[in-house]
Motif scaffolding. Structure first.
Motif, PDB file in Angstrom:
ATOM      1  N   GLU A  17       0.892  -1.227   0.122  1.00  0.00           N
ATOM      2  CA  GLU A  17      -0.037  -0.141  -0.057  1.00  0.00           C
ATOM      3  C   GLU A  17       1.020   1.243  -0.056  1.00  0.00           C
ATOM      4  OE1 GLU A  17      -1.592  -2.233   2.486  1.00  0.00           O
ATOM      5  OE2 GLU A  17      -3.307  -2.451   1.178  1.00  0.00           O
ATOM      6  N   THR A  18       0.593   2.222  -1.006  1.00  0.00           N
ATOM      7  CA  THR A  18       1.216   3.441  -0.905  1.00  0.00           C
ATOM      8  C   THR A  18       0.126   4.210  -0.059  1.00  0.00           C
ATOM      9  OG1 THR A  18       1.951   3.071  -3.201  1.00  0.00           O
ATOM     10  CG2 THR A  18       2.632   5.270  -2.311  1.00  0.00           C
ATOM     11  N   ALA A  19       0.617   5.135   0.789  1.00  0.00           N
ATOM     12  CA  ALA A  19      -0.434   5.980   1.715  1.00  0.00           C
ATOM     13  C   ALA A  19       0.107   7.234   1.978  1.00  0.00           C
ATOM     14  CB  ALA A  19      -0.951   5.191   2.822  1.00  0.00           C
ATOM     15  N   PHE A  20      -0.692   8.357   2.268  1.00  0.00           N
ATOM     16  CA  PHE A  20      -0.123   9.577   2.765  1.00  0.00           C
ATOM     17  C   PHE A  20      -1.122   9.955   3.803  1.00  0.00           C
ATOM     18  CE2 PHE A  20       2.368   9.971  -1.152  1.00  0.00           C
ATOM     19  CZ  PHE A  20       3.614  10.598  -0.489  1.00  0.00           C
ATOM     20  N   SER A  21      -0.616  10.586   4.914  1.00  0.00           N
ATOM     21  CA  SER A  21      -1.531  11.164   5.767  1.00  0.00           C
ATOM     22  C   SER A  21      -1.175  12.925   5.910  1.00  0.00           C
ATOM     23  CB  SER A  21      -1.393  10.365   7.128  1.00  0.00           C
ATOM     24  OG  SER A  21      -2.271  11.109   8.023  1.00  0.00           O
ATOM     25  N   LEU A  22      -2.320  13.885   5.960  1.00  0.00           N
ATOM     26  CA  LEU A  22      -1.820  15.104   6.215  1.00  0.00           C
ATOM     27  C   LEU A  22      -2.607  15.220   7.518  1.00  0.00           C
ATOM     28  CD1 LEU A  22      -0.638  17.724   4.965  1.00  0.00           C
ATOM     29  CD2 LEU A  22      -2.833  18.150   3.713  1.00  0.00           C
ATOM     30  N   TYR A  23      -1.610  15.458   8.698  1.00  0.00           N
ATOM     31  CA  TYR A  23      -2.049  15.724   9.772  1.00  0.00           C
ATOM     32  C   TYR A  23      -1.954  17.154  10.433  1.00  0.00           C
ATOM     33  CZ  TYR A  23      -2.668  13.486  14.699  1.00  0.00           C
ATOM     34  OH  TYR A  23      -3.240  13.097  15.859  1.00  0.00           O
ATOM     35  N   ASN A  24      -3.083  17.564  11.085  1.00  0.00           N
ATOM     36  CA  ASN A  24      -2.745  18.687  11.930  1.00  0.00           C
ATOM     37  C   ASN A  24      -2.445  18.223  13.320  1.00  0.00           C
ATOM     38  OD1 ASN A  24      -3.290  20.847  13.502  1.00  0.00           O
ATOM     39  ND2 ASN A  24      -5.092  21.677  12.108  1.00  0.00           N
ATOM     40  N   ILE A  25      -1.196  18.817  13.496  1.00  0.00           N
ATOM     41  CA  ILE A  25      -0.713  18.285  15.035  1.00  0.00           C
ATOM     42  C   ILE A  25      -1.364  19.030  16.023  1.00  0.00           C
ATOM     43  CG2 ILE A  25       1.639  18.319  16.563  1.00  0.00           C
ATOM     44  CD1 ILE A  25       3.067  17.994  13.762  1.00  0.00           C
ATOM     45  N   THR A  26      -1.530  20.319  15.682  1.00  0.00           N
ATOM     46  CA  THR A  26      -2.314  21.156  16.788  1.00  0.00           C
ATOM     47  C   THR A  26      -3.558  20.792  17.334  1.00  0.00           C
ATOM     48  OG1 THR A  26      -1.114  23.112  15.678  1.00  0.00           O
ATOM     49  CG2 THR A  26      -2.726  23.978  17.394  1.00  0.00           C
ATOM     50  N   THR A  27      -4.357  20.503  16.333  1.00  0.00           N
ATOM     51  CA  THR A  27      -5.806  20.012  16.545  1.00  0.00           C
ATOM     52  C   THR A  27      -5.960  18.314  16.817  1.00  0.00           C
ATOM     53  OG1 THR A  27      -6.313  19.729  14.477  1.00  0.00           O
ATOM     54  CG2 THR A  27      -6.800  21.827  15.432  1.00  0.00           C
ATOM     55  N   LYS A  28      -4.742  17.702  16.483  1.00  0.00           N
ATOM     56  CA  LYS A  28      -4.657  16.176  16.585  1.00  0.00           C
ATOM     57  C   LYS A  28      -5.847  15.489  15.803  1.00  0.00           C
ATOM     58  CE  LYS A  28      -2.955  15.820  21.359  1.00  0.00           C
ATOM     59  NZ  LYS A  28      -3.263  15.656  22.751  1.00  0.00           N
ATOM     60  N   SER A  29      -5.889  16.253  14.463  1.00  0.00           N
ATOM     61  CA  SER A  29      -6.813  15.620  13.558  1.00  0.00           C
ATOM     62  C   SER A  29      -6.303  15.407  12.158  1.00  0.00           C
ATOM     63  CB  SER A  29      -8.035  16.268  13.685  1.00  0.00           C
ATOM     64  OG  SER A  29      -7.574  17.727  13.051  1.00  0.00           O
ATOM     65  N   ILE A  30      -6.911  14.333  11.539  1.00  0.00           N
ATOM     66  CA  ILE A  30      -6.502  13.899  10.012  1.00  0.00           C
ATOM     67  C   ILE A  30      -7.070  14.975   9.313  1.00  0.00           C
ATOM     68  CG2 ILE A  30      -6.198  12.225   8.251  1.00  0.00           C
ATOM     69  CD1 ILE A  30      -6.839  10.292  10.660  1.00  0.00           C
ATOM     70  N   VAL A  31      -6.183  15.738   8.372  1.00  0.00           N
ATOM     71  CA  VAL A  31      -6.888  16.569   7.388  1.00  0.00           C
ATOM     72  C   VAL A  31      -7.343  16.018   6.327  1.00  0.00           C
ATOM     73  CG1 VAL A  31      -6.481  18.535   5.992  1.00  0.00           C
ATOM     74  CG2 VAL A  31      -5.564  18.298   8.041  1.00  0.00           C
ATOM     75  N   GLN A  55       7.864  -1.230  -8.051  1.00  0.00           N
ATOM     76  CA  GLN A  55       7.553  -0.441  -9.126  1.00  0.00           C
ATOM     77  C   GLN A  55       6.266   0.132  -9.042  1.00  0.00           C
ATOM     78  OE1 GLN A  55       9.914  -0.438 -11.968  1.00  0.00           O
ATOM     79  NE2 GLN A  55       8.330   0.952 -12.678  1.00  0.00           N
ATOM     80  N   PHE A  56       5.477  -0.333  -8.439  1.00  0.00           N
ATOM     81  CA  PHE A  56       3.789   0.299  -8.196  1.00  0.00           C
ATOM     82  C   PHE A  56       3.945   1.437  -7.320  1.00  0.00           C
ATOM     83  CE2 PHE A  56       2.170  -4.249  -9.424  1.00  0.00           C
ATOM     84  CZ  PHE A  56       1.700  -3.999 -10.339  1.00  0.00           C
ATOM     85  N   HIS A  57       4.800   1.335  -6.249  1.00  0.00           N
ATOM     86  CA  HIS A  57       5.005   2.394  -5.432  1.00  0.00           C
ATOM     87  C   HIS A  57       5.491   3.643  -6.212  1.00  0.00           C
ATOM     88  CE1 HIS A  57       3.924   0.572  -1.577  1.00  0.00           C
ATOM     89  NE2 HIS A  57       4.779  -0.144  -1.764  1.00  0.00           N
ATOM     90  N   PHE A  58       6.683   3.129  -6.896  1.00  0.00           N
ATOM     91  CA  PHE A  58       7.203   4.418  -7.697  1.00  0.00           C
ATOM     92  C   PHE A  58       6.359   4.962  -8.686  1.00  0.00           C
ATOM     93  CE2 PHE A  58       9.900   5.787 -11.508  1.00  0.00           C
ATOM     94  CZ  PHE A  58      10.879   6.303 -10.850  1.00  0.00           C
ATOM     95  N   ASN A  59       5.425   4.091  -9.458  1.00  0.00           N
ATOM     96  CA  ASN A  59       4.630   4.780 -10.354  1.00  0.00           C
ATOM     97  C   ASN A  59       3.734   5.834  -9.826  1.00  0.00           C
ATOM     98  OD1 ASN A  59       6.006   3.233 -12.218  1.00  0.00           O
ATOM     99  ND2 ASN A  59       4.391   1.510 -12.429  1.00  0.00           N
ATOM    100  N   ILE A  60       3.107   5.305  -8.514  1.00  0.00           N
ATOM    101  CA  ILE A  60       2.047   6.258  -8.181  1.00  0.00           C
ATOM    102  C   ILE A  60       2.338   7.248  -6.836  1.00  0.00           C
ATOM    103  CG2 ILE A  60       1.548   4.647  -6.060  1.00  0.00           C
ATOM    104  CD1 ILE A  60      -1.116   5.724  -8.440  1.00  0.00           C
ATOM    105  N   ILE A  61       3.562   7.297  -6.532  1.00  0.00           N
ATOM    106  CA  ILE A  61       3.972   8.004  -5.024  1.00  0.00           C
ATOM    107  C   ILE A  61       3.699   9.477  -5.448  1.00  0.00           C
ATOM    108  CG2 ILE A  61       6.228   8.224  -5.494  1.00  0.00           C
ATOM    109  CD1 ILE A  61       6.107   7.584  -2.126  1.00  0.00           C
ATOM    110  N   SER A  62       4.342  10.096  -6.613  1.00  0.00           N
ATOM    111  CA  SER A  62       4.048  11.371  -6.749  1.00  0.00           C
ATOM    112  C   SER A  62       2.697  11.920  -6.935  1.00  0.00           C
ATOM    113  CB  SER A  62       4.901  11.819  -8.089  1.00  0.00           C
ATOM    114  OG  SER A  62       5.077  13.046  -8.425  1.00  0.00           O
ATOM    115  N   GLU A  63       1.976  11.088  -7.904  1.00  0.00           N
ATOM    116  CA  GLU A  63       0.706  11.585  -7.999  1.00  0.00           C
ATOM    117  C   GLU A  63      -0.255  11.508  -6.819  1.00  0.00           C
ATOM    118  OE1 GLU A  63      -0.895   8.848 -11.114  1.00  0.00           O
ATOM    119  OE2 GLU A  63      -2.994   9.328 -10.571  1.00  0.00           O
TER     120      GLU A  63
END
Ligand code: KG4
Ligand code: ZN
Length: 347
Positions: A17-31, A55-63
């Motif tokens: 799985e390729t995954a990202f999380s944008l997290y607000n540290i101040t409010t402790k919440s997932i954006v 290869q799949f990670h490489f292909n998708i990570i930027s997008e």
């Protein structure tokens, strides 16, 4: 951007799985979280192929990274901290996420944190419930590991026991493969069981613990011998033959589910007796998606007065939110931290 919140971008790429999380540290919440699963691609091969995973990670990570920021009010330069899984996992797969995120951090001269994948799972229940008491036992069960920990706080935990061979999810998947079910097979074994009475009609052994550690591979061998003994083994395909009656395969699936469920209860119970002061039990990792295991364990230990918690399903399987949560905690503890680009994937 005008708000005073601090933001963290976390990435996970240790397996399929390729995954990202944008997290607000101040409010402790997932954006925002994004995830791209490779399971469909690997399923064609009956398991994860490490080279293809990279290869799949490489292909998708930027997008996927751009998708994570899209439709939020946060731009790349608004991100204050970066984090990525540094292991354990497939080296090539890890390297893609790690290099990508570390480069972003370096380009902006922002702090970068490398996070242990198992620590991510260990605390993932806190993504769903904030009030889990310490100390508690954490049963971590996935396709790559099976561990039980004594968790004393957010900074302190001890590994109490592990598997001596296969991981619990691996055992499910190998038996599912023998039964000609798709990969990864844990959920298909559970589905078959849901329509049948949960019992060990094939009489498989519930293996004993040795010094607090467990063995799952004996069950897979027992299933293999059972299929062979009944002359339903297709030597060419290395799985159950098409001639086997459906009831036979169903009995194997329900017996597997029964035995694994009871092995897990016995395993937890062993440590509950040794650490009677624990206040709760958590279950994390992909296998924690299994409702039969979770409900049976919950019922058993709630009747002993011990609360049971597990994350929502989306947080049981691999995800970047659990990596963000652990990184956010480390950031809070080291508020004056310097940029740490010298961290490597090998540490
Ligand atoms: O945590 P995870 O997503 O990835 C790893 O770090 O391995 O776990 C994947 C594992 C697979 O072995 C899969 O078969 C198992 O979790 N799994 C299940 C269920 N859902 C996923 N096992 C049993 N029952 C399920 N419902
Ligand atoms: Zn995992």
């Amino acid at each position: 951007m005008t708000d005073k919140s601090k933001y963290l971008l976390a990435c996970e790429s240790s397996c399929d799985e390729t995954a990202f999380s944008l997290y607000n540290i101040t409010t402790k919440s997932i954006v925002k979280s994004t995830i791209h699963s490779q399971i469909k691609m690997h399923a064609r091969h009956g398991g994860v192929i490490p080279e293809l995973a990279s290869q799949f990670h490489f292909n998708i990570i930027s997008e996927l990274f751009y998708e994570t920021l899209a439709e939020t009010s946060i731009a790349l330069e608004d991100i204050d901290y970066f984090a990525c899984t540094n292991g354990p996992g497939l080296p090539g797969a890890l390297l893609i996420g790690f290099t990508f995120v570390k480069t972003l951090a370096w380009s902006l001269q922002k702090p970068f944190f490398s996070i242990n994948h198992l620590e991510g799972h260990l605390y993932s229940t806190f993504l769903s419930s904030s009030d889990i008491p310490f100390p508690h036992l954490c049963m971590s069960l996935s396709g790559g590991h099976s561990n039980i920990y004594l968790v004393e706080s957010f900074d302190s935990y001890v590994l109490l026991g592990t598997t001596r061979d296969d991981a619990c999810g691996e055992c499910f998947d190998k038996i599912a493969k023998l039964l000609n079910l798709p990969y990864p097979g844990g959920k298909y074994i559970e589905e078959i069981t849901k329509n049948n009475i949960l019992k060990n009609s094939r009489n498989y052994t519930i293996s004993n613990l040795q010094d607090g550690s467990i063995s799952f591979s004996g069950l897979k061998t027992a299933v293999l011998y059972d299929i062979m003994k009944n002359n339903y083994y297709d030597k060419e395909k290395k799985k159950i033959s098409d001639k086997a009656p459906i009831e036979f395969a169903q009995e194997i699936a329900t017996s597997t589910q029964y035995v694994i469920t009871h092995m897990i209860i016995n395993w937890i119970y062993y440590f509950v007796e040794q650490y009677p002061h624990i206040k709760a039990i958590t279950m994390v990792g992909g296998v924690a998606c299994n409702e039969i295991i979770a409900h049976t364990v919950e019922k058993y230990f709630e009747s002993h007065g011990i609360h049971f918690y597990r994350p929502e399903k989306k947080f049981c399987c691999d995800n970047a939110d659990m990596i963000a949560l652990v990184a956010a905690h480390k950031i809070k503890k080291n508020s004056n931290i310097e940029n740490i680009y010298n961290q490597s994937i090998l540490t």
